[in-house]
Scaffold this motif. Structure first.
Motif, mmCIF file in Angstrom:
data_model
loop_
_atom_site.group_PDB
_atom_site.id
_atom_site.type_symbol
_atom_site.label_atom_id
_atom_site.label_comp_id
_atom_site.label_asym_id
_atom_site.label_seq_id
_atom_site.Cartn_x
_atom_site.Cartn_y
_atom_site.Cartn_z
ATOM 1 N N ALA A 63 0.832 -1.208 0.000
ATOM 2 C CA ALA A 63 0.000 0.000 0.000
ATOM 3 C C ALA A 63 0.867 1.258 0.000
ATOM 4 C CB ALA A 63 -0.934 -0.007 1.202
ATOM 5 N N ILE A 64 1.967 1.239 0.747
ATOM 6 C CA ILE A 64 2.886 2.387 0.775
ATOM 7 C C ILE A 64 3.576 2.542 -0.574
ATOM 8 C CG2 ILE A 64 4.991 3.293 1.843
ATOM 9 C CD1 ILE A 64 4.058 1.901 4.452
ATOM 10 N N ILE A 65 3.974 1.433 -1.183
ATOM 11 C CA ILE A 65 4.616 1.482 -2.502
ATOM 12 C C ILE A 65 3.654 2.068 -3.537
ATOM 13 C CG2 ILE A 65 5.484 0.047 -4.393
ATOM 14 C CD1 ILE A 65 6.680 -1.806 -2.223
ATOM 15 N N LYS A 66 2.386 1.663 -3.504
ATOM 16 C CA LYS A 66 1.393 2.227 -4.431
ATOM 17 C C LYS A 66 1.265 3.730 -4.243
ATOM 18 C CE LYS A 66 -1.535 -1.891 -4.858
ATOM 19 N NZ LYS A 66 -2.854 -2.437 -4.502
ATOM 20 N N HIS A 67 1.261 4.166 -2.997
ATOM 21 C CA HIS A 67 1.168 5.591 -2.682
ATOM 22 C C HIS A 67 2.351 6.344 -3.299
ATOM 23 C CE1 HIS A 67 0.200 9.019 0.079
ATOM 24 N NE2 HIS A 67 1.486 9.258 -0.126
ATOM 25 N N GLU A 68 3.553 5.836 -3.081
ATOM 26 C CA GLU A 68 4.739 6.511 -3.598
ATOM 27 C C GLU A 68 4.805 6.439 -5.123
ATOM 28 O OE1 GLU A 68 6.234 8.435 -1.590
ATOM 29 O OE2 GLU A 68 5.252 7.579 0.158
ATOM 30 N N LEU A 69 4.333 5.345 -5.701
ATOM 31 C CA LEU A 69 4.305 5.241 -7.165
ATOM 32 C C LEU A 69 3.304 6.226 -7.781
ATOM 33 C CD1 LEU A 69 4.681 1.413 -7.802
ATOM 34 C CD2 LEU A 69 6.270 3.225 -8.473
ATOM 35 N N CYS A 70 2.240 6.553 -7.055
ATOM 36 C CA CYS A 70 1.311 7.584 -7.533
ATOM 37 C C CYS A 70 2.044 8.922 -7.645
ATOM 38 C CB CYS A 70 0.123 7.720 -6.587
ATOM 39 S SG CYS A 70 -1.072 6.391 -6.696
ATOM 40 N N HIS A 71 2.828 9.268 -6.612
ATOM 41 C CA HIS A 71 3.639 10.486 -6.685
ATOM 42 C C HIS A 71 4.578 10.420 -7.887
ATOM 43 C CE1 HIS A 71 2.447 12.259 -2.883
ATOM 44 N NE2 HIS A 71 2.803 11.176 -2.203
ATOM 45 N N TYR A 72 5.240 9.285 -8.034
ATOM 46 C CA TYR A 72 6.245 9.094 -9.085
ATOM 47 C C TYR A 72 5.654 9.279 -10.482
ATOM 48 C CZ TYR A 72 9.463 6.501 -12.138
ATOM 49 O OH TYR A 72 10.289 6.121 -13.157
ATOM 50 N N HIS A 73 4.632 8.511 -10.802
ATOM 51 C CA HIS A 73 4.086 8.539 -12.164
ATOM 52 C C HIS A 73 3.437 9.879 -12.495
ATOM 53 C CE1 HIS A 73 5.109 4.493 -13.260
ATOM 54 N NE2 HIS A 73 4.536 4.006 -12.175
ATOM 55 N N LEU A 74 2.730 10.477 -11.534
ATOM 56 C CA LEU A 74 2.103 11.774 -11.798
ATOM 57 C C LEU A 74 3.151 12.867 -11.986
ATOM 58 C CD1 LEU A 74 -0.888 11.564 -9.322
ATOM 59 C CD2 LEU A 74 -1.008 11.521 -11.814
ATOM 60 N N HIS A 75 4.223 12.825 -11.204
ATOM 61 C CA HIS A 75 5.276 13.829 -11.334
ATOM 62 C C HIS A 75 5.990 13.688 -12.683
ATOM 63 C CE1 HIS A 75 9.407 15.490 -10.492
ATOM 64 N NE2 HIS A 75 8.624 16.514 -10.201
ATOM 65 N N ILE A 76 6.253 12.454 -13.093
ATOM 66 C CA ILE A 76 6.904 12.217 -14.389
ATOM 67 C C ILE A 76 6.018 12.736 -15.533
ATOM 68 C CG2 ILE A 76 7.677 10.393 -15.993
ATOM 69 C CD1 ILE A 76 9.601 10.607 -13.706
ATOM 70 N N GLU A 77 4.704 12.554 -15.409
ATOM 71 C CA GLU A 77 3.769 12.990 -16.453
ATOM 72 C C GLU A 77 3.470 14.484 -16.410
ATOM 73 O OE1 GLU A 77 0.302 10.632 -15.900
ATOM 74 O OE2 GLU A 77 1.339 8.757 -16.363
ATOM 75 N N GLY A 78 3.904 15.168 -15.344
ATOM 76 C CA GLY A 78 3.651 16.603 -15.225
ATOM 77 C C GLY A 78 2.253 16.925 -14.731
ATOM 78 N N ARG A 79 1.604 15.974 -14.085
ATOM 79 C CA ARG A 79 0.265 16.190 -13.526
ATOM 80 C C ARG A 79 0.386 16.460 -12.028
ATOM 81 N NH1 ARG A 79 -2.460 10.852 -15.332
ATOM 82 N NH2 ARG A 79 -4.199 11.629 -14.109
ATOM 83 N N GLY A 80 -0.749 16.704 -11.373
ATOM 84 C CA GLY A 80 -0.754 17.028 -9.950
ATOM 85 C C GLY A 80 -0.359 15.846 -9.099
ATOM 86 N N TYR A 81 0.833 15.870 -8.513
ATOM 87 C CA TYR A 81 1.368 14.753 -7.752
ATOM 88 C C TYR A 81 1.297 14.954 -6.238
ATOM 89 C CZ TYR A 81 5.395 17.813 -7.295
ATOM 90 O OH TYR A 81 6.191 18.888 -7.033
ATOM 91 N N GLN A 82 0.864 16.114 -5.787
ATOM 92 C CA GLN A 82 0.817 16.383 -4.351
ATOM 93 C C GLN A 82 -0.446 15.799 -3.734
ATOM 94 O OE1 GLN A 82 1.191 20.630 -4.141
ATOM 95 N NE2 GLN A 82 3.418 20.563 -4.352
ATOM 96 N N HIS A 83 -0.416 15.631 -2.400
ATOM 97 C CA HIS A 83 -1.549 15.023 -1.695
ATOM 98 C C HIS A 83 -2.853 15.785 -1.913
ATOM 99 C CE1 HIS A 83 1.717 13.241 0.926
ATOM 100 N NE2 HIS A 83 1.081 12.200 0.444
ATOM 101 N N LYS A 84 -2.769 17.081 -2.103
ATOM 102 C CA LYS A 84 -3.972 17.909 -2.229
ATOM 103 C C LYS A 84 -4.592 17.860 -3.624
ATOM 104 C CE LYS A 84 -1.232 21.941 -3.412
ATOM 105 N NZ LYS A 84 -0.852 23.291 -3.059
ATOM 106 N N ASP A 85 -3.855 17.372 -4.607
ATOM 107 C CA ASP A 85 -4.300 17.416 -6.000
ATOM 108 C C ASP A 85 -5.336 16.341 -6.305
ATOM 109 O OD1 ASP A 85 -2.611 19.562 -6.654
ATOM 110 O OD2 ASP A 85 -0.922 18.202 -6.968
ATOM 111 N N TYR A 86 -6.262 16.693 -7.171
ATOM 112 C CA TYR A 86 -7.315 15.765 -7.576
ATOM 113 C C TYR A 86 -6.741 14.555 -8.307
ATOM 114 C CZ TYR A 86 -11.309 13.794 -9.986
ATOM 115 O OH TYR A 86 -12.244 12.917 -10.464
ATOM 116 N N ASP A 87 -5.763 14.797 -9.192
ATOM 117 C CA ASP A 87 -5.141 13.697 -9.942
ATOM 118 C C ASP A 87 -4.556 12.646 -9.004
ATOM 119 O OD1 ASP A 87 -5.748 14.826 -12.379
ATOM 120 O OD2 ASP A 87 -3.814 15.857 -12.567
#
Length: 151
Positions: A63-87
């Motif tokens: 579950a923690i790895i999935k959380h961090e991978l969400c940050h990773y993939h969204l940041h690489i794509e240039g989308r909202g990667y922060q906890h507050k972002d809808y993406d």
């Protein structure tokens, strides 16, 4: 589990749940205390806390790895990667990651007490501080008087 097995696990989870490869490094950081993991923006690496794996098992680690991978993939794509972002919230819900990790049972919290006490020479106001104050540079906020270390 060592860092090589962790790297393989993160790459497998990335392909399975996100459909995208994880091209950077995942490793355990022994200095992490209160957080389950972190994504490093500059290097794109993921650091995880081994204590969560020891105490809560593989499901919590995934579950923690999935959380961090969400940050990773969204940041690489240039989308909202922060906890507050809808993406971020939407992707985390889609892959089934955890928003917060379960707290560790034996985490020691540091409690800082007041170590330094200063007194104004004019109005006798007391100031409690955690750190030392340069009394030649700072003055009383009420009257502008000189500060002295209280006994």
């Amino acid at each position: 589990m060592d860092n090589l097995k962790l790297q393989k696990l993160v790459e497998d989870i990335s392909i399975t749940f996100f459909g995208k490869p994880f091209k950077h490094y995942a490793l355990f950081n022994p200095r992490l205390r209160t957080t389950g993991g972190r994504y490093l923006l500059k290097s794109h690496n993921i650091e995880l806390n081994y204590k969560y794996f020891e105490e809560h098992g593989m499901t919590e680690l995934i579950a923690i790895i999935k959380h961090e991978l969400c940050h990773y993939h969204l940041h690489i794509e240039g989308r909202g990667y922060q906890h507050k972002d809808y993406d971020f919230k939407a992707l985390l819900k889609q892959v089934g990651g955890s928003r917060f990790c379960t707290p560790l049972k034996n985490v020691k919290t540091k409690r800082v007490t007041v170590l330094h006490l200063y007194e104004c020479t004019n109005c006798k106001t007391l100031y409690k501080r955690k750190r030392k104050v340069d009394t030649t540079r700072y003055v009383c906020g009420k009257c502008g008087g000189k500060l002295n270390k209280a006994k």
